[in-house]
Design an enzyme around this catalytic site. Structure first.
Site, PDB file in Angstrom:
ATOM      1  N   ASN A 104       4.749 -39.598  47.189  1.00 18.73           N
ATOM      2  CA  ASN A 104       5.766 -40.648  47.155  1.00 18.73           C
ATOM      3  C   ASN A 104       6.387 -40.768  45.772  1.00 18.73           C
ATOM      4  O   ASN A 104       5.741 -40.503  44.762  1.00 18.73           O
ATOM      5  CB  ASN A 104       5.174 -41.987  47.587  1.00 18.73           C
ATOM      6  CG  ASN A 104       4.712 -41.947  49.019  1.00 18.73           C
ATOM      7  OD1 ASN A 104       5.049 -41.020  49.747  1.00 18.73           O
ATOM      8  ND2 ASN A 104       3.948 -42.935  49.425  1.00 18.73           N
ATOM      9  N   HIS A 121       5.763 -35.294  43.505  1.00 21.14           N
ATOM     10  CA  HIS A 121       7.214 -35.125  43.720  1.00 21.14           C
ATOM     11  C   HIS A 121       8.065 -35.976  42.793  1.00 21.14           C
ATOM     12  O   HIS A 121       9.247 -36.174  43.062  1.00 21.14           O
ATOM     13  CB  HIS A 121       7.552 -35.412  45.189  1.00 21.14           C
ATOM     14  CG  HIS A 121       6.940 -34.435  46.142  1.00 21.14           C
ATOM     15  ND1 HIS A 121       6.780 -34.674  47.494  1.00 21.14           N
ATOM     16  CD2 HIS A 121       6.436 -33.189  45.934  1.00 21.14           C
ATOM     17  CE1 HIS A 121       6.195 -33.623  48.059  1.00 21.14           C
ATOM     18  NE2 HIS A 121       5.971 -32.722  47.139  1.00 21.14           N
ATOM     19  N   CYS A 153      23.958 -36.274  25.412  1.00 16.55           N
ATOM     20  CA  CYS A 153      24.763 -35.038  25.488  1.00 16.55           C
ATOM     21  C   CYS A 153      25.837 -35.083  26.568  1.00 16.55           C
ATOM     22  O   CYS A 153      26.563 -34.120  26.743  1.00 16.55           O
ATOM     23  CB  CYS A 153      23.848 -33.837  25.693  1.00 16.55           C
ATOM     24  SG  CYS A 153      23.186 -33.743  27.366  1.00 16.55           S
ATOM     25  N   GLY A 190      -0.972 -40.975  55.809  1.00 19.53           N
ATOM     26  CA  GLY A 190       0.475 -41.178  55.983  1.00 19.53           C
ATOM     27  C   GLY A 190       1.340 -40.008  55.583  1.00 19.53           C
ATOM     28  O   GLY A 190       2.448 -40.200  55.106  1.00 19.53           O
ATOM     29  N   SER A 192       2.973 -36.256  57.015  1.00 16.58           N
ATOM     30  CA  SER A 192       3.178 -35.428  58.203  1.00 16.58           C
ATOM     31  C   SER A 192       2.549 -34.045  58.037  1.00 16.58           C
ATOM     32  O   SER A 192       2.498 -33.271  58.980  1.00 16.58           O
ATOM     33  CB  SER A 192       4.674 -35.298  58.497  1.00 16.58           C
ATOM     34  OG  SER A 192       5.336 -34.780  57.360  1.00 16.58           O
ATOM     35  N   ASN A 216      -3.440 -41.592  60.177  1.00 20.21           N
ATOM     36  CA  ASN A 216      -2.035 -41.431  60.565  1.00 20.21           C
ATOM     37  C   ASN A 216      -1.889 -41.898  62.014  1.00 20.21           C
ATOM     38  O   ASN A 216      -2.762 -41.619  62.824  1.00 20.21           O
ATOM     39  CB  ASN A 216      -1.650 -39.935  60.450  1.00 20.21           C
ATOM     40  CG  ASN A 216      -0.144 -39.714  60.412  1.00 20.21           C
ATOM     41  OD1 ASN A 216       0.583 -40.216  61.271  1.00 20.21           O
ATOM     42  ND2 ASN A 216       0.321 -38.983  59.428  1.00 20.21           N
TER      43      ASN A 216
HETATM   44  N1  NAD Z   1       8.119 -43.943  49.927  1.00 21.13           N
HETATM   45  C1  NAD Z   1       8.521 -42.784  49.372  1.00 21.13           C
HETATM   46  O1  NAD Z   1       8.354 -42.550  48.178  1.00 21.13           O
HETATM   47  C2  NAD Z   1       9.160 -41.743  50.275  1.00 21.13           C
HETATM   48  C3  NAD Z   1       9.892 -42.126  51.396  1.00 21.13           C
HETATM   49  C4  NAD Z   1      10.457 -41.122  52.192  1.00 21.13           C
HETATM   50  C5  NAD Z   1      10.241 -39.784  51.870  1.00 21.13           C
HETATM   51  N2  NAD Z   1       9.507 -39.450  50.787  1.00 21.13           N
HETATM   52  C6  NAD Z   1       9.280 -37.993  50.508  1.00 21.13           C
HETATM   53  O2  NAD Z   1       9.327 -37.335  51.749  1.00 21.13           O
HETATM   54  C7  NAD Z   1       8.611 -36.119  51.761  1.00 21.13           C
HETATM   55  C8  NAD Z   1       8.071 -35.995  53.174  1.00 21.13           C
HETATM   56  O3  NAD Z   1       6.684 -35.899  53.353  1.00 21.13           O
HETATM   57  P1  NAD Z   1       5.690 -37.054  53.830  1.00 21.13           P
HETATM   58  O4  NAD Z   1       4.596 -36.357  54.577  1.00 21.13           O
HETATM   59  O5  NAD Z   1       5.377 -37.896  52.678  1.00 21.13           O
HETATM   60  O6  NAD Z   1       6.489 -37.988  54.811  1.00 21.13           O
HETATM   61  P2  NAD Z   1       7.068 -37.756  56.261  1.00 21.13           P
HETATM   62  O7  NAD Z   1       8.238 -38.693  56.340  1.00 21.13           O
HETATM   63  O8  NAD Z   1       7.249 -36.347  56.566  1.00 21.13           O
HETATM   64  O9  NAD Z   1       5.895 -38.277  57.231  1.00 21.13           O
HETATM   65  C9  NAD Z   1       5.473 -39.595  57.268  1.00 21.13           C
HETATM   66  C10 NAD Z   1       4.158 -39.661  58.021  1.00 21.13           C
HETATM   67  O10 NAD Z   1       3.684 -40.996  57.942  1.00 21.13           O
HETATM   68  C11 NAD Z   1       3.141 -41.355  59.188  1.00 21.13           C
HETATM   69  N3  NAD Z   1       3.186 -42.823  59.266  1.00 21.13           N
HETATM   70  C12 NAD Z   1       4.197 -43.633  59.683  1.00 21.13           C
HETATM   71  N4  NAD Z   1       3.828 -44.922  59.574  1.00 21.13           N
HETATM   72  C13 NAD Z   1       2.574 -44.938  59.073  1.00 21.13           C
HETATM   73  C14 NAD Z   1       1.655 -45.975  58.728  1.00 21.13           C
HETATM   74  N5  NAD Z   1       1.963 -47.278  58.879  1.00 21.13           N
HETATM   75  N6  NAD Z   1       0.446 -45.618  58.235  1.00 21.13           N
HETATM   76  C15 NAD Z   1       0.105 -44.315  58.080  1.00 21.13           C
HETATM   77  N7  NAD Z   1       0.938 -43.311  58.401  1.00 21.13           N
HETATM   78  C16 NAD Z   1       2.154 -43.605  58.881  1.00 21.13           C
HETATM   79  C17 NAD Z   1       3.990 -40.629  60.207  1.00 21.13           C
HETATM   80  O11 NAD Z   1       3.297 -40.468  61.440  1.00 21.13           O
HETATM   81  C18 NAD Z   1       4.243 -39.295  59.501  1.00 21.13           C
HETATM   82  O12 NAD Z   1       3.233 -38.360  59.809  1.00 21.13           O
HETATM   83  C19 NAD Z   1       7.667 -36.250  50.622  1.00 21.13           C
HETATM   84  O13 NAD Z   1       8.022 -35.307  49.693  1.00 21.13           O
HETATM   85  C20 NAD Z   1       7.945 -37.624  49.990  1.00 21.13           C
HETATM   86  O14 NAD Z   1       8.084 -37.499  48.588  1.00 21.13           O
HETATM   87  C21 NAD Z   1       8.955 -40.410  49.984  1.00 21.13           C
HETATM   88 ZN    ZN Z   2      21.220 -34.880  27.667  1.00 26.47          ZN
END
Ligand code: NAD
Ligand code: ZN
Length: 257
Positions: A104, A121, A153, A190, A192, A216
């Protein structure tokens, strides 16, 4: 197996180990009201995240990509950590080795009090000069100028996040692999489990003889490798495990925070 006995077994397992690593994805922040990428509400205008979170999208149309990040920063700014973030921050203090690896970029783990954290990330509250690589902390919502420019810059600033098609910072990734392959248990919460290389970290744990616990609401590609896979929301499950840990009397004083 239903949820309750699994929670008990997981708490039992956690009460017997010292080295724990956690890997979180956007699902841990869902209960704080931040949309995940892979869901209806993850859409912005008519764009999918995969069309915007790339270097080519940015250099073709920095204004559009920055408008999307500005929208996301606006969504994230007022959000508070939920009970999942708070439990994990408390657990940092009860295991002798405990590190949280997150995909995140929202900064909510730190807001909850977690200090031992690897951000795979990047972080949406930091901007990076595309010429000099310098990092600038920036909490401004909305941004005054889009796209923002470097005050030194005048080059374009970009979000300090890793985009699709980009490599992770080598030192951070190596550290994450080391932590994953040396822990006794990895909690995968949480995510995917489709975005690499993060998705492979729990496999390094299993290869080294450690256990995988997945939390999850959905089945993921990791589920069949997990020693325990608990279906449900992170905030609720972590609270239940915490209560059970308290009951086992491994530690005191964090369940009612
Ligand atoms: N909050 C953030 O910082 C944010 C938000 C969106 C995307 N991202 C970025 O998206 C990319 C995608 O990968 P990802 O796997 O993190 O996200 P993803 O969006 O691919 O998957 C989210 C996962 O969370 C699960 N989920 C949904 N609600 C939940 C809950 N209440 N409790 C537990 N699990 C739950 C879903 O079933 C799913 O498997 C990452 O690189 C991330 O950096 C970050
Ligand atoms: Zn600069």
């Amino acid at each position: 197996m239903s949820r309750k006995p699994k929670i008990k077994q997981v708490a039992e397992m956690l009460s017997q180990v010292d080295r724990v690593t956690v890997l979180t994805g956007s699902g841990i922040s869902a209960e704080s009201g931040i949309p995940t990428f892979r869901g209806e509400e993850g859409l912005w205008k008519t764009y999918q995240a995969e069309e915007l979170a790339t270097p080519s999208a940015f250099f073709k149309n920095p204004k559009l990509v920055w408008e999307w990040y500005d929208w996301r920063r606006g969504l994230m700014a007022p959000k508070a950590p939920n009970s999942g973030h708070i439990r994990l921050a408390a657990w940092e203090k009860i295991f002798s080795t405990f590190t949280l690896i997150t995909q995140n970029i929202d900064g909510l783990h730190q807001k909850a009090g977690t200090t031992k954290i690897l951000e795979l990330h990047g972080n949406i509250w930091k901007l990076r000069c595309t010429e000099e690589g310098t990092l600038i902390e920036n909490q401004e919502v909305p941004l005054e100028v889009i796209p923002p420019l470097c005050s030194e810059c005048k080059a374009l600033l970009r979000p300090h996040v890793v985009w699709f098609g980009e490599s992770l910072e080598t030192a951070i990734l190596q550290n994450a692999i080391q932590l994953s392959s040396s822990c006794e248990v990895i909690l995968v919460i949480g995510t995917s489990s489709v975005v690499q290389p993060a998705a492979s970290l729990p496999l390094a744990t299993a290869d080294a003889g450690g256990k995988i616990i997945e939390i999850n609401p959905e089945v993921t590609p990791l589920t069949s490798y997990a020693d325990f896979s608990i279906r449900g929301k992170a905030g609720e499950i972590l609270l239940e495990i915490d209560e059970e840990l308290n009951r086992i009397n491994r530690y005191k004083g964090t369940a009612s925070q």
